[in-house]
Design a protein around this motif. Structure first.
Motif, PDB file in Angstrom:
ATOM      1  N   TRP A   9       0.835  -1.204   0.000  1.00  0.00           N
ATOM      2  CA  TRP A   9       0.000   0.000   0.000  1.00  0.00           C
ATOM      3  C   TRP A   9       0.871   1.256   0.000  1.00  0.00           C
ATOM      4  N   ARG A  10       1.970   1.240   0.784  1.00  0.00           N
ATOM      5  CA  ARG A  10       2.869   2.395   0.839  1.00  0.00           C
ATOM      6  C   ARG A  10       3.619   2.610  -0.473  1.00  0.00           C
ATOM      7  N   CYS A  11       3.660   1.614  -1.322  1.00  0.00           N
ATOM      8  CA  CYS A  11       4.340   1.730  -2.623  1.00  0.00           C
ATOM      9  C   CYS A  11       3.515   2.508  -3.634  1.00  0.00           C
ATOM     10  N   ARG A  12       2.293   2.794  -3.314  1.00  0.00           N
ATOM     11  CA  ARG A  12       1.440   3.580  -4.214  1.00  0.00           C
ATOM     12  C   ARG A  12       1.818   5.042  -4.043  1.00  0.00           C
ATOM     13  N   ARG A  13       2.464   5.595  -5.061  1.00  0.00           N
ATOM     14  CA  ARG A  13       3.017   6.933  -4.951  1.00  0.00           C
ATOM     15  C   ARG A  13       2.408   7.853  -6.001  1.00  0.00           C
ATOM     16  N   GLY A  14       2.901   9.092  -6.040  1.00  0.00           N
ATOM     17  CA  GLY A  14       2.402  10.083  -6.979  1.00  0.00           C
ATOM     18  C   GLY A  14       3.059  10.022  -8.342  1.00  0.00           C
ATOM     19  N   LEU A  15       4.224   9.400  -8.431  1.00  0.00           N
ATOM     20  CA  LEU A  15       4.930   9.279  -9.706  1.00  0.00           C
ATOM     21  C   LEU A  15       4.697   7.891 -10.297  1.00  0.00           C
ATOM     22  N   LEU A  16       4.187   7.839 -11.511  1.00  0.00           N
ATOM     23  CA  LEU A  16       3.905   6.554 -12.155  1.00  0.00           C
ATOM     24  C   LEU A  16       5.165   5.697 -12.242  1.00  0.00           C
ATOM     25  N   GLU A  17       6.290   6.311 -12.613  1.00  0.00           N
ATOM     26  CA  GLU A  17       7.543   5.558 -12.738  1.00  0.00           C
ATOM     27  C   GLU A  17       7.928   4.911 -11.410  1.00  0.00           C
ATOM     28  N   LEU A  18       7.737   5.653 -10.331  1.00  0.00           N
ATOM     29  CA  LEU A  18       8.064   5.137  -9.010  1.00  0.00           C
ATOM     30  C   LEU A  18       7.112   4.004  -8.625  1.00  0.00           C
ATOM     31  N   ASP A  19       5.837   4.153  -8.951  1.00  0.00           N
ATOM     32  CA  ASP A  19       4.867   3.076  -8.709  1.00  0.00           C
ATOM     33  C   ASP A  19       5.309   1.786  -9.385  1.00  0.00           C
ATOM     34  N   VAL A  20       5.720   1.898 -10.633  1.00  0.00           N
ATOM     35  CA  VAL A  20       6.120   0.720 -11.408  1.00  0.00           C
ATOM     36  C   VAL A  20       7.335   0.046 -10.772  1.00  0.00           C
ATOM     37  N   VAL A  21       8.358   0.825 -10.444  1.00  0.00           N
ATOM     38  CA  VAL A  21       9.579   0.259  -9.857  1.00  0.00           C
ATOM     39  C   VAL A  21       9.275  -0.385  -8.503  1.00  0.00           C
ATOM     40  N   LEU A  22       8.518   0.301  -7.673  1.00  0.00           N
ATOM     41  CA  LEU A  22       8.225  -0.236  -6.343  1.00  0.00           C
ATOM     42  C   LEU A  22       7.373  -1.501  -6.408  1.00  0.00           C
ATOM     43  N   GLN A  23       6.411  -1.548  -7.306  1.00  0.00           N
ATOM     44  CA  GLN A  23       5.590  -2.759  -7.440  1.00  0.00           C
ATOM     45  C   GLN A  23       6.421  -3.927  -7.971  1.00  0.00           C
ATOM     46  N   ARG A  24       7.304  -3.661  -8.913  1.00  0.00           N
ATOM     47  CA  ARG A  24       8.193  -4.739  -9.397  1.00  0.00           C
ATOM     48  C   ARG A  24       9.099  -5.234  -8.286  1.00  0.00           C
ATOM     49  N   PHE A  25       9.608  -4.300  -7.469  1.00  0.00           N
ATOM     50  CA  PHE A  25      10.435  -4.677  -6.330  1.00  0.00           C
ATOM     51  C   PHE A  25       9.644  -5.589  -5.381  1.00  0.00           C
ATOM     52  N   MET A  26       8.419  -5.192  -5.095  1.00  0.00           N
ATOM     53  CA  MET A  26       7.579  -5.998  -4.203  1.00  0.00           C
ATOM     54  C   MET A  26       7.396  -7.406  -4.768  1.00  0.00           C
ATOM     55  N   ASP A  27       7.147  -7.507  -6.054  1.00  0.00           N
ATOM     56  CA  ASP A  27       6.921  -8.811  -6.684  1.00  0.00           C
ATOM     57  C   ASP A  27       8.179  -9.667  -6.709  1.00  0.00           C
ATOM     58  N   LYS A  28       9.341  -9.047  -6.927  1.00  0.00           N
ATOM     59  CA  LYS A  28      10.582  -9.803  -7.117  1.00  0.00           C
ATOM     60  C   LYS A  28      11.385 -10.032  -5.839  1.00  0.00           C
ATOM     61  N   HIS A  29      11.445  -9.034  -4.968  1.00  0.00           N
ATOM     62  CA  HIS A  29      12.428  -9.079  -3.889  1.00  0.00           C
ATOM     63  C   HIS A  29      11.881  -9.019  -2.470  1.00  0.00           C
ATOM     64  N   TYR A  30      10.705  -8.470  -2.270  1.00  0.00           N
ATOM     65  CA  TYR A  30      10.250  -8.208  -0.902  1.00  0.00           C
ATOM     66  C   TYR A  30      10.188  -9.482  -0.054  1.00  0.00           C
ATOM     67  N   ALA A  31       9.681 -10.554  -0.589  1.00  0.00           N
ATOM     68  CA  ALA A  31       9.514 -11.793   0.184  1.00  0.00           C
ATOM     69  C   ALA A  31      10.853 -12.348   0.685  1.00  0.00           C
ATOM     70  N   ALA A  32      11.944 -12.026   0.004  1.00  0.00           N
ATOM     71  CA  ALA A  32      13.252 -12.554   0.390  1.00  0.00           C
ATOM     72  C   ALA A  32      14.002 -11.648   1.370  1.00  0.00           C
ATOM     73  N   LEU A  33      13.447 -10.484   1.697  1.00  0.00           N
ATOM     74  CA  LEU A  33      14.133  -9.565   2.606  1.00  0.00           C
ATOM     75  C   LEU A  33      14.129 -10.096   4.035  1.00  0.00           C
ATOM     76  N   ASP A  34      15.242  -9.884   4.726  1.00  0.00           N
ATOM     77  CA  ASP A  34      15.280 -10.185   6.150  1.00  0.00           C
ATOM     78  C   ASP A  34      14.767  -8.965   6.917  1.00  0.00           C
ATOM     79  N   GLU A  35      14.803  -9.018   8.234  1.00  0.00           N
ATOM     80  CA  GLU A  35      14.286  -7.903   9.041  1.00  0.00           C
ATOM     81  C   GLU A  35      14.996  -6.594   8.725  1.00  0.00           C
ATOM     82  N   ALA A  36      16.312  -6.653   8.592  1.00  0.00           N
ATOM     83  CA  ALA A  36      17.082  -5.443   8.294  1.00  0.00           C
ATOM     84  C   ALA A  36      16.694  -4.884   6.925  1.00  0.00           C
ATOM     85  N   GLY A  37      16.495  -5.753   5.956  1.00  0.00           N
ATOM     86  CA  GLY A  37      16.086  -5.320   4.625  1.00  0.00           C
ATOM     87  C   GLY A  37      14.711  -4.679   4.627  1.00  0.00           C
ATOM     88  N   ILE A  38      13.809  -5.235   5.402  1.00  0.00           N
ATOM     89  CA  ILE A  38      12.463  -4.660   5.503  1.00  0.00           C
ATOM     90  C   ILE A  38      12.536  -3.279   6.143  1.00  0.00           C
TER      91      ILE A  38
END
Length: 78
Positions: A9-38
């Motif tokens: 939800w916090r990845c929904r931003r005002g810049l479309l480009e930023l929305d795209v990058v953040l959503q791709r990050f969530m799909d690709k990398h978020y699940a693998a983050l440790d506590e420090a990464g989160i």
């Protein structure tokens, strides 16, 4: 799971480009983050849109953000 949905939800931003990058990050990398990464990702999401976008596209080379570099590099890779 609740933490992941809150982050998505916090990845929904005002810049479309930023929305795209953040959503791709969530799909690709978020699940693998440790506590420090989160925590790093949450700190990055606290930045205003333009500042965060400049960091991602490497226009902001501030060494003061060295503690955020691991997650920032992942964002830059998507």
């Amino acid at each position: 799971m609740k933490e992941r949905e809150r982050a998505r939800w916090r990845c929904r931003r005002g810049l479309l480009e930023l929305d795209v990058v953040l959503q791709r990050f969530m799909d690709k990398h978020y699940a693998a983050l440790d506590e420090a990464g989160i925590r790093q990702f949450e700190m990055l999401l606290d930045f205003p849109d333009t500042d965060l976008w400049h960091m991602i596209v490497q226009k902001d080379e501030d060494e003061g953000k060295a503690d955020l570099q691991p997650v920032l590099r992942l964002l830059q890779s998507v």
